[in-house]
Design a protein around this motif. Structure first.
Motif, PDB file in Angstrom:
ATOM      1  N   SER A  83       0.810  -1.212   0.000  1.00 56.47           N
ATOM      2  CA  SER A  83       0.000   0.000   0.000  1.00 56.47           C
ATOM      3  C   SER A  83       0.845   1.264   0.000  1.00 56.47           C
ATOM      4  O   SER A  83       0.369   2.328  -0.400  1.00 56.47           O
ATOM      5  CB  SER A  83      -0.944  -0.004   1.202  1.00 56.47           C
ATOM      6  OG  SER A  83      -1.784  -1.145   1.170  1.00 56.47           O
ATOM      7  N   SER A  84       2.099   1.162   0.442  1.00 58.80           N
ATOM      8  CA  SER A  84       2.979   2.328   0.358  1.00 58.80           C
ATOM      9  C   SER A  84       3.241   2.699  -1.095  1.00 58.80           C
ATOM     10  O   SER A  84       3.552   3.850  -1.404  1.00 58.80           O
ATOM     11  CB  SER A  84       4.300   2.055   1.084  1.00 58.80           C
ATOM     12  OG  SER A  84       5.085   1.108   0.380  1.00 58.80           O
ATOM     13  N   VAL A 131       1.695   5.049   4.677  1.00 54.88           N
ATOM     14  CA  VAL A 131       0.749   4.891   3.569  1.00 54.88           C
ATOM     15  C   VAL A 131      -0.160   6.114   3.432  1.00 54.88           C
ATOM     16  O   VAL A 131      -0.654   6.652   4.425  1.00 54.88           O
ATOM     17  CB  VAL A 131      -0.100   3.621   3.773  1.00 54.88           C
ATOM     18  CG1 VAL A 131      -1.177   3.505   2.699  1.00 54.88           C
ATOM     19  CG2 VAL A 131       0.789   2.385   3.763  1.00 54.88           C
ATOM     20  N   THR A 132      -0.385   6.526   2.192  1.00 50.71           N
ATOM     21  CA  THR A 132      -1.364   7.566   1.875  1.00 50.71           C
ATOM     22  C   THR A 132      -2.418   6.982   0.942  1.00 50.71           C
ATOM     23  O   THR A 132      -2.236   5.887   0.392  1.00 50.71           O
ATOM     24  CB  THR A 132      -0.696   8.759   1.179  1.00 50.71           C
ATOM     25  OG1 THR A 132      -0.135   8.313  -0.073  1.00 50.71           O
ATOM     26  CG2 THR A 132       0.404   9.356   2.049  1.00 50.71           C
ATOM     27  N   ARG A 133      -3.489   7.695   0.734  1.00 50.45           N
ATOM     28  CA  ARG A 133      -4.562   7.178  -0.117  1.00 50.45           C
ATOM     29  C   ARG A 133      -4.092   6.980  -1.557  1.00 50.45           C
ATOM     30  O   ARG A 133      -4.424   5.993  -2.209  1.00 50.45           O
ATOM     31  CB  ARG A 133      -5.765   8.121  -0.106  1.00 50.45           C
ATOM     32  CG  ARG A 133      -6.982   7.567  -0.849  1.00 50.45           C
ATOM     33  CD  ARG A 133      -8.203   8.479  -0.709  1.00 50.45           C
ATOM     34  NE  ARG A 133      -9.373   7.828  -1.240  1.00 50.45           N
ATOM     35  CZ  ARG A 133      -9.719   7.829  -2.526  1.00 50.45           C
ATOM     36  NH1 ARG A 133      -8.949   8.451  -3.419  1.00 50.45           N
ATOM     37  NH2 ARG A 133     -10.816   7.201  -2.931  1.00 50.45           N
ATOM     38  N   GLY A 134      -3.282   7.912  -2.045  1.00 48.93           N
ATOM     39  CA  GLY A 134      -2.845   7.837  -3.440  1.00 48.93           C
ATOM     40  C   GLY A 134      -1.580   7.046  -3.662  1.00 48.93           C
ATOM     41  O   GLY A 134      -1.272   6.663  -4.797  1.00 48.93           O
ATOM     42  N   GLY A 135      -0.832   6.776  -2.595  1.00 44.01           N
ATOM     43  CA  GLY A 135       0.397   6.008  -2.730  1.00 44.01           C
ATOM     44  C   GLY A 135       1.521   6.791  -3.396  1.00 44.01           C
ATOM     45  O   GLY A 135       1.512   8.023  -3.437  1.00 44.01           O
ATOM     46  N   ASN A 136       2.487   6.068  -3.911  1.00 42.99           N
ATOM     47  CA  ASN A 136       3.658   6.656  -4.559  1.00 42.99           C
ATOM     48  C   ASN A 136       3.370   6.791  -6.053  1.00 42.99           C
ATOM     49  O   ASN A 136       3.538   5.841  -6.822  1.00 42.99           O
ATOM     50  CB  ASN A 136       4.882   5.773  -4.323  1.00 42.99           C
ATOM     51  CG  ASN A 136       6.163   6.404  -4.812  1.00 42.99           C
ATOM     52  OD1 ASN A 136       6.182   7.150  -5.789  1.00 42.99           O
ATOM     53  ND2 ASN A 136       7.259   6.101  -4.140  1.00 42.99           N
ATOM     54  N   GLU A 137       2.945   7.971  -6.469  1.00 42.46           N
ATOM     55  CA  GLU A 137       2.506   8.168  -7.852  1.00 42.46           C
ATOM     56  C   GLU A 137       3.661   8.071  -8.848  1.00 42.46           C
ATOM     57  O   GLU A 137       3.481   7.629  -9.982  1.00 42.46           O
ATOM     58  CB  GLU A 137       1.785   9.505  -7.975  1.00 42.46           C
ATOM     59  CG  GLU A 137       0.485   9.547  -7.174  1.00 42.46           C
ATOM     60  CD  GLU A 137      -0.235  10.875  -7.286  1.00 42.46           C
ATOM     61  OE1 GLU A 137       0.290  11.780  -7.964  1.00 42.46           O
ATOM     62  OE2 GLU A 137      -1.329  11.006  -6.694  1.00 42.46           O
ATOM     63  N   ASN A 173      -6.994   3.389   7.228  1.00 40.72           N
ATOM     64  CA  ASN A 173      -5.536   3.333   7.169  1.00 40.72           C
ATOM     65  C   ASN A 173      -4.945   3.508   8.555  1.00 40.72           C
ATOM     66  O   ASN A 173      -4.908   4.611   9.096  1.00 40.72           O
ATOM     67  CB  ASN A 173      -5.010   4.417   6.230  1.00 40.72           C
ATOM     68  CG  ASN A 173      -3.493   4.420   6.139  1.00 40.72           C
ATOM     69  OD1 ASN A 173      -2.847   3.395   6.378  1.00 40.72           O
ATOM     70  ND2 ASN A 173      -2.919   5.559   5.788  1.00 40.72           N
ATOM     71  N   GLY A 191      -1.098   2.866  -2.551  1.00 40.61           N
ATOM     72  CA  GLY A 191      -2.082   3.570  -1.740  1.00 40.61           C
ATOM     73  C   GLY A 191      -3.179   2.638  -1.280  1.00 40.61           C
ATOM     74  O   GLY A 191      -3.160   1.441  -1.555  1.00 40.61           O
ATOM     75  N   TRP A 192      -4.179   3.226  -0.565  1.00 37.43           N
ATOM     76  CA  TRP A 192      -5.248   2.354  -0.092  1.00 37.43           C
ATOM     77  C   TRP A 192      -6.547   2.486  -0.884  1.00 37.43           C
ATOM     78  O   TRP A 192      -7.476   1.708  -0.710  1.00 37.43           O
ATOM     79  CB  TRP A 192      -5.520   2.557   1.389  1.00 37.43           C
ATOM     80  CG  TRP A 192      -5.721   3.965   1.886  1.00 37.43           C
ATOM     81  CD1 TRP A 192      -4.784   4.783   2.425  1.00 37.43           C
ATOM     82  CD2 TRP A 192      -6.953   4.696   1.951  1.00 37.43           C
ATOM     83  NE1 TRP A 192      -5.333   5.980   2.810  1.00 37.43           N
ATOM     84  CE2 TRP A 192      -6.674   5.951   2.537  1.00 37.43           C
ATOM     85  CE3 TRP A 192      -8.262   4.414   1.579  1.00 37.43           C
ATOM     86  CZ2 TRP A 192      -7.645   6.930   2.744  1.00 37.43           C
ATOM     87  CZ3 TRP A 192      -9.243   5.378   1.787  1.00 37.43           C
ATOM     88  CH2 TRP A 192      -8.928   6.620   2.357  1.00 37.43           C
TER      89      TRP A 192
END
Length: 383
Positions: free
Chosen positions: A205-206, A260-266, A254, A209-210
């Motif tokens: 999820s890192s 972890v963020t909602r958008g993850g590593n873009e 979360n 994202g979630w």
């Protein structure tokens, strides 16, 4: 040590245990699947199961990428490794996983195949640079966590013009697996797996994202809490799941907010999307064929696709007889339900991937000694 000792604090563990006991309804059962093998090891290493009430049960899931790789793909890797002029590179956990007739990469190496354990894709690229007259094949496995390094390696190989580097891509995806688990029918002779909620993947999820888990939570009415790997992470996530279940909610929450963020590593997602794309379907050990659950190399990078450069012979692959690893990955059985566990199957002589991998459920049961007494009893009975 920041973010380590704080999440192993005994006093806080007691407070969380008390909160879980107070909020868990004694009239109902809570079956919580920890998807990641890292969660399984944390639960056993720190005795988390013993800190929660008896009506809260952890169900081991398929969150071990080495374990879910089907035997057929491992057999293909062994065949590729035995091809003249090939150097096969891969991560350490794959070396000892038994394939058909217990043939592993390490046994193929003993027979003369040039197979090398690497710590990163960069190691594989360097081997290709150092051996321009050899074909260097990277056996890529893992969930979304390890896809960015594979994508970067292919981009680097293209930029450098490395004609002797290819990737045998076996990356699998977690959201489709979660959706498959909750809707797949029980296997013949098995009881359906009851799952009331999920401890969601953390390292995965890192990267992604979630947000990708929201459709599964909504469509199948199963709460998902993205959980860290420390014992207090697992306990806090357990409390969050119990509160959702009691309230009749089914959302993605979360707990692992420090990573972890909602958008993850873009940026990582963009790299992966540039090089890799969805397969129509992929076979998982234990789960069978799961639609759109794995990645393949895009046509633009076909020169670095081992499946296109090398011909692999179709073969009849099979699991080690009596090994219950597939049922353990589905959450249907536990390691101590396997006749081989602790008898002929030990870390020194693994019969299945679940005992080999550092994230495997059987390895967790054995490593922390919590089930050795049961295994010893089985061994005495077998004798």
């Amino acid at each position: 040590m920041k973010y380590i000792s704080e999440f192993r604090d005994g006093k806080l563990a007691k407070k969380l245990a008390m909160a879980i006991t107070q909020e868990a309804d004694p009239a109902r059962l809570y079956h919580l699947m920890e998807f990641c093998g890292g969660h399984t090891h944390a639960i056993f290493r720190y005795g988390v199961q013993d800190l929660v009430p008896g009506n809260v049960t952890y169900v081991h899931g398929p969150g071990c990428p080495v374990c879910v790789l089907p035997v057929r793909r491992l057999d293909d890797a062994v065949e590729l490794a035995l091809t003249e002029g090939v150097i096969l590179t891969t991560y350490g956990d794959m070396m000892r996983v038994p394939g058909t007739r217990q043939k592993s990469l390490i046994k193929a190496k003993a027979e003369g195949a040039d197979i090398r354990m690497v710590y990163s894709t960069q190691d594989s690229l360097q081997i290709a640079r150092d051996n321009p007259d050899r074909q260097v094949l990277f056996f890529a496995i893992g969930f979304e966590t390890t896809t960015p390094p594979t994508a970067v390696a292919i981009l680097q190989a293209q930029a450098e013009g490395l004609k002797n580097f290819t990737v045998f891509c076996n990356h699998v995806l977690t959201p489709p697996a979660i959706a498959h688990i909750v809707q797949a029918p029980a296997e013949p002779g098995e009881d359906p797996v009851r799952i009331d909620g999920f401890l969601g993947p953390s390292h995965v999820s890192s990267v992604i994202g979630w947000a990708p888990y929201e459709p599964a939570a909504r469509n199948f009415r199963k709460p998902i809490v993205i959980a860290g790997f420390e014992p207090l992470d697992v306990m806090q996530s357990t409390l969050m799941l119990i509160r959702q279940i009691n309230a009749g909610r089914h959302e993605v929450e979360n707990q692992y907010t420090r990573v972890v963020t909602r958008g993850g590593n873009e940026k990582a997602q963009a790299l992966v999307a540039r090089v890799l794309e969805l397969r129509d379907e992929f076979e998982w050990r234990g789960l069978g064929t799961v639609p759109e659950s794995a990645l393949k190399i895009r046509e633009a990078f076909a020169d670095f696709d081992a499946e296109k450069r090398f011909a692999v012979t179709p073969k009849q692959s099979r699991e080690v007889k009596s090994c219950e690893c597939p049922a353990i990955l589905r959450g249907v059985k536990k390691p101590v339900d396997c006749k081989l566990f602790g008898t002929v199957c030990t870390p020194e002589n693994p019969m299945g991937a679940c005992m080999v991998s550092s994230e495997g459920a059987c390895a967790a049961y054995w490593t922390y000694g919590r089930k050795r007494a049961a295994a010893q009893t089985q061994k005495e009975k077998a004798a």
